[in-house]
Structure formats: C-alpha cells, structure tokens
Design a protein around this motif. Sequence first.
Motif, PDB file in Angstrom:
ATOM      1  N   ALA A 296       0.116  -0.745   0.171  1.00  0.00           N
ATOM      2  CA  ALA A 296       0.503  -1.512   1.357  1.00  0.00           C
ATOM      3  C   ALA A 296      -0.564  -2.543   1.701  1.00  0.00           C
ATOM      4  O   ALA A 296      -1.737  -2.384   1.358  1.00  0.00           O
ATOM      5  N   ARG A 297      -0.127  -3.586   2.385  1.00  0.00           N
ATOM      6  CA  ARG A 297      -1.039  -4.580   2.946  1.00  0.00           C
ATOM      7  C   ARG A 297      -1.589  -4.038   4.257  1.00  0.00           C
ATOM      8  O   ARG A 297      -1.008  -3.140   4.874  1.00  0.00           O
ATOM      9  N   GLU A 298      -2.698  -4.583   4.710  1.00  0.00           N
ATOM     10  CA  GLU A 298      -3.211  -4.229   6.039  1.00  0.00           C
ATOM     11  C   GLU A 298      -2.134  -4.530   7.067  1.00  0.00           C
ATOM     12  O   GLU A 298      -1.470  -5.564   6.984  1.00  0.00           O
ATOM     13  N   GLY A 299      -1.934  -3.616   7.980  1.00  0.00           N
ATOM     14  CA  GLY A 299      -0.966  -3.822   9.051  1.00  0.00           C
ATOM     15  C   GLY A 299       0.441  -3.350   8.738  1.00  0.00           C
ATOM     16  O   GLY A 299       1.251  -3.222   9.645  1.00  0.00           O
ATOM     17  N   GLN A 300       0.768  -3.103   7.466  1.00  0.00           N
ATOM     18  CA  GLN A 300       2.101  -2.591   7.150  1.00  0.00           C
ATOM     19  C   GLN A 300       2.162  -1.107   7.497  1.00  0.00           C
ATOM     20  O   GLN A 300       1.244  -0.344   7.180  1.00  0.00           O
ATOM     21  N   ALA A 301       3.251  -0.721   8.157  1.00  0.00           N
ATOM     22  CA  ALA A 301       3.448   0.684   8.523  1.00  0.00           C
ATOM     23  C   ALA A 301       3.742   1.503   7.272  1.00  0.00           C
ATOM     24  O   ALA A 301       4.463   1.051   6.385  1.00  0.00           O
ATOM     25  N   VAL A 302       3.161   2.691   7.210  1.00  0.00           N
ATOM     26  CA  VAL A 302       3.384   3.610   6.092  1.00  0.00           C
ATOM     27  C   VAL A 302       3.768   4.971   6.658  1.00  0.00           C
ATOM     28  O   VAL A 302       3.507   5.263   7.824  1.00  0.00           O
ATOM     29  N   PRO A 303       4.394   5.819   5.850  1.00  0.00           N
ATOM     30  CA  PRO A 303       4.740   7.162   6.333  1.00  0.00           C
ATOM     31  C   PRO A 303       3.493   7.923   6.785  1.00  0.00           C
ATOM     32  O   PRO A 303       2.434   7.825   6.164  1.00  0.00           O
ATOM     33  N   VAL A 304       3.628   8.659   7.860  1.00  0.00           N
ATOM     34  CA  VAL A 304       2.523   9.438   8.407  1.00  0.00           C
ATOM     35  C   VAL A 304       2.040  10.436   7.351  1.00  0.00           C
ATOM     36  O   VAL A 304       2.837  11.125   6.716  1.00  0.00           O
ATOM     37  N   GLY A 305       0.738  10.482   7.161  1.00  0.00           N
ATOM     38  CA  GLY A 305       0.139  11.430   6.230  1.00  0.00           C
ATOM     39  C   GLY A 305       0.182  11.008   4.781  1.00  0.00           C
ATOM     40  O   GLY A 305      -0.324  11.723   3.917  1.00  0.00           O
ATOM     41  N   ALA A 306       0.776   9.857   4.472  1.00  0.00           N
ATOM     42  CA  ALA A 306       0.883   9.411   3.083  1.00  0.00           C
ATOM     43  C   ALA A 306      -0.469   8.938   2.566  1.00  0.00           C
ATOM     44  O   ALA A 306      -1.254   8.331   3.303  1.00  0.00           O
ATOM     45  N   GLU A 307      -0.739   9.231   1.301  1.00  0.00           N
ATOM     46  CA  GLU A 307      -1.943   8.692   0.671  1.00  0.00           C
ATOM     47  C   GLU A 307      -1.693   7.212   0.405  1.00  0.00           C
ATOM     48  O   GLU A 307      -0.776   6.860  -0.341  1.00  0.00           O
ATOM     49  N   THR A 308      -2.496   6.372   1.025  1.00  0.00           N
ATOM     50  CA  THR A 308      -2.231   4.933   1.018  1.00  0.00           C
ATOM     51  C   THR A 308      -3.375   4.162   0.386  1.00  0.00           C
ATOM     52  O   THR A 308      -4.541   4.443   0.647  1.00  0.00           O
ATOM     53  N   VAL A 309      -3.018   3.192  -0.440  1.00  0.00           N
ATOM     54  CA  VAL A 309      -3.977   2.253  -1.003  1.00  0.00           C
ATOM     55  C   VAL A 309      -3.668   0.902  -0.371  1.00  0.00           C
ATOM     56  O   VAL A 309      -2.567   0.380  -0.513  1.00  0.00           O
ATOM     57  N   ARG A 310      -4.636   0.364   0.362  1.00  0.00           N
ATOM     58  CA  ARG A 310      -4.466  -0.939   1.020  1.00  0.00           C
ATOM     59  C   ARG A 310      -4.991  -2.038   0.100  1.00  0.00           C
ATOM     60  O   ARG A 310      -6.008  -1.863  -0.574  1.00  0.00           O
ATOM     61  N   THR A 311      -4.289  -3.158   0.092  1.00  0.00           N
ATOM     62  CA  THR A 311      -4.684  -4.278  -0.742  1.00  0.00           C
ATOM     63  C   THR A 311      -4.578  -5.580   0.051  1.00  0.00           C
ATOM     64  O   THR A 311      -3.809  -5.658   1.015  1.00  0.00           O
ATOM     65  N   ALA A 312      -5.320  -6.563  -0.384  1.00  0.00           N
ATOM     66  CA  ALA A 312      -5.305  -7.872   0.279  1.00  0.00           C
ATOM     67  C   ALA A 312      -4.251  -8.805  -0.322  1.00  0.00           C
ATOM     68  O   ALA A 312      -4.103  -9.927   0.132  1.00  0.00           O
ATOM     69  N   HIS A 313      -3.525  -8.341  -1.331  1.00  0.00           N
ATOM     70  CA  HIS A 313      -2.552  -9.184  -2.031  1.00  0.00           C
ATOM     71  C   HIS A 313      -1.157  -8.563  -1.982  1.00  0.00           C
ATOM     72  O   HIS A 313      -1.019  -7.350  -2.019  1.00  0.00           O
ATOM     73  N   ASP A 314      -0.138  -9.414  -1.936  1.00  0.00           N
ATOM     74  CA  ASP A 314       1.243  -8.925  -1.952  1.00  0.00           C
ATOM     75  C   ASP A 314       1.657  -8.407  -3.325  1.00  0.00           C
ATOM     76  O   ASP A 314       2.495  -7.525  -3.428  1.00  0.00           O
ATOM     77  N   ARG A 315       1.103  -8.976  -4.375  1.00  0.00           N
ATOM     78  CA  ARG A 315       1.598  -8.665  -5.715  1.00  0.00           C
ATOM     79  C   ARG A 315       0.544  -7.971  -6.572  1.00  0.00           C
ATOM     80  O   ARG A 315      -0.647  -8.121  -6.342  1.00  0.00           O
ATOM     81  N   GLY A 316       1.037  -7.238  -7.567  1.00  0.00           N
ATOM     82  CA  GLY A 316       0.159  -6.558  -8.510  1.00  0.00           C
ATOM     83  C   GLY A 316       0.984  -5.735  -9.482  1.00  0.00           C
ATOM     84  O   GLY A 316       2.207  -5.876  -9.557  1.00  0.00           O
ATOM     85  N   ILE A 317       0.305  -4.856 -10.217  1.00  0.00           N
ATOM     86  CA  ILE A 317       0.966  -4.014 -11.216  1.00  0.00           C
ATOM     87  C   ILE A 317       0.443  -2.586 -11.101  1.00  0.00           C
ATOM     88  O   ILE A 317      -0.769  -2.372 -10.998  1.00  0.00           O
ATOM     89  N   ALA A 318       1.368  -1.636 -11.124  1.00  0.00           N
ATOM     90  CA  ALA A 318       1.026  -0.227 -11.289  1.00  0.00           C
ATOM     91  C   ALA A 318       1.279   0.102 -12.758  1.00  0.00           C
ATOM     92  O   ALA A 318       2.350  -0.201 -13.287  1.00  0.00           O
ATOM     93  N   LEU A 319       0.301   0.706 -13.412  1.00  0.00           N
ATOM     94  CA  LEU A 319       0.404   0.983 -14.843  1.00  0.00           C
ATOM     95  C   LEU A 319       0.106   2.460 -15.087  1.00  0.00           C
ATOM     96  O   LEU A 319      -0.957   2.956 -14.714  1.00  0.00           O
ATOM     97  N   ILE A 320       1.066   3.147 -15.703  1.00  0.00           N
ATOM     98  CA  ILE A 320       0.884   4.554 -16.067  1.00  0.00           C
ATOM     99  C   ILE A 320       0.714   4.613 -17.581  1.00  0.00           C
ATOM    100  O   ILE A 320       1.506   4.030 -18.326  1.00  0.00           O
ATOM    101  N   ARG A 321      -0.316   5.331 -18.009  1.00  0.00           N
ATOM    102  CA  ARG A 321      -0.581   5.509 -19.437  1.00  0.00           C
ATOM    103  C   ARG A 321      -0.429   6.986 -19.771  1.00  0.00           C
ATOM    104  O   ARG A 321      -0.939   7.842 -19.047  1.00  0.00           O
ATOM    105  N   LEU A 322       0.243   7.265 -20.872  1.00  0.00           N
ATOM    106  CA  LEU A 322       0.442   8.639 -21.342  1.00  0.00           C
ATOM    107  C   LEU A 322      -0.035   8.716 -22.787  1.00  0.00           C
ATOM    108  O   LEU A 322       0.455   7.967 -23.644  1.00  0.00           O
ATOM    109  N   LEU A 323      -0.987   9.611 -23.045  1.00  0.00           N
ATOM    110  CA  LEU A 323      -1.554   9.746 -24.383  1.00  0.00           C
ATOM    111  C   LEU A 323      -0.614  10.538 -25.287  1.00  0.00           C
ATOM    112  O   LEU A 323      -0.150  11.623 -24.929  1.00  0.00           O
ATOM    113  N   LEU A 324      -0.368  10.002 -26.475  1.00  0.00           N
ATOM    114  CA  LEU A 324       0.472  10.666 -27.472  1.00  0.00           C
ATOM    115  C   LEU A 324      -0.411  11.198 -28.599  1.00  0.00           C
ATOM    116  O   LEU A 324      -1.413  10.584 -28.946  1.00  0.00           O
ATOM    117  N   ARG A 325      -0.010  12.307 -29.182  1.00  0.00           N
ATOM    118  CA  ARG A 325      -0.728  12.827 -30.346  1.00  0.00           C
ATOM    119  C   ARG A 325      -0.311  12.076 -31.598  1.00  0.00           C
ATOM    120  O   ARG A 325      -1.104  11.908 -32.519  1.00  0.00           O
TER     121      ARG A 325
END
Length: 175
Positions: free
Chosen positions: A122-151
Amino acid sequence: MRNWLGPLLFGLLVAAATAWAAILYIPYGLMNVAMDRLGQGGVNTMSYGNLATPERQPVVRPSPDLAYSSCPYDLSGGPVAIDVTPVAGRYSSLSLFDAATDVIFVRNDLEAGGKPYRIIVAREGQAVPVGAETVRTAHDRGIALIRLLLREPGEIAGLDAARHQSSCSVVTKLK
C-alpha cells in the motif's frame, strides 16, 4: 585558452545533467519493460511463468532451476494483497520491487515457517485491513516476484497446482 572555457563548462554542465537524468529515470523505464514482460496475466494478477530457456528469457539472466510467478501491481486503485503458499520441502521466496527497481520486501519459506502468508502492499495513507502485515511504498507500481526452486526442470508440471495457490489482487474489503 579563455575561448575554450565557456564551451568546456557548458559541455560539462550538459554531461552532468544528462548523467543525472539517466540515473534518475532509467530504473523506471527498466521496471516498465519488466512489468510488460512478466505481466502476461495483466496488472494485479499473478502470472505463473514457464521455465526459462535460452530461447525464452523474460528477464536478464533468469535461473533455469527456478519457477517464477509474478504480479505486476498498481496501487492507484487501492492496496494489493499478495497471498503466498509455500510448497512443502522446497525453497521459495517472495520479493517486492518498487517502480524504481528497489527491493522493498523479501521473505522466504523458512522465514514464513512453511505456512501461507499475506502481505498487503500500500501507499502511505491508503487504508488496509486491521492487523494486516503491510509493506508501504512511495510508488504506485512495482512487481511481486515468487521464486520456487526445482530439483529438475521436469518437476514443474507436478508443482503447478501448488504454484497456483499463490495470488495477488486488489484489496476490496478492509475487515
């Protein structure tokens, strides 16, 4: 010598201004390219990419032993929830990058205790669910990247159902 001083100073000023502008704006351009390449499913939607091959490399130097899932996010419509379900017995990680290509959050399966978790971006000032683990950012856009290791690369088909349990979406309820 004095005849060259003015043009020399002007040239140095132009070079410095050009370098400053490049350093300031190139990361945003690179992030736009990455969002286009990784966002096959669209913005605020998780995409589950195929393994990288020499012919298919959506980002520079992808690891051939990692299965990537990605969510280009846009917070202009509100916070985005990233839900991650680690695959038992496999290393995995979530990294959040902002529009300037800075890493703003990282968590791996060990840090998560092998359990599913939710991160609200979320951006600063945006409402989030109570108790949620929140990462605040100064930018509207970005990428979430999940990596899964394969054998081995052939395992990806058997892990696709588990990969599809991770998702991202705009937060619609604040309860």
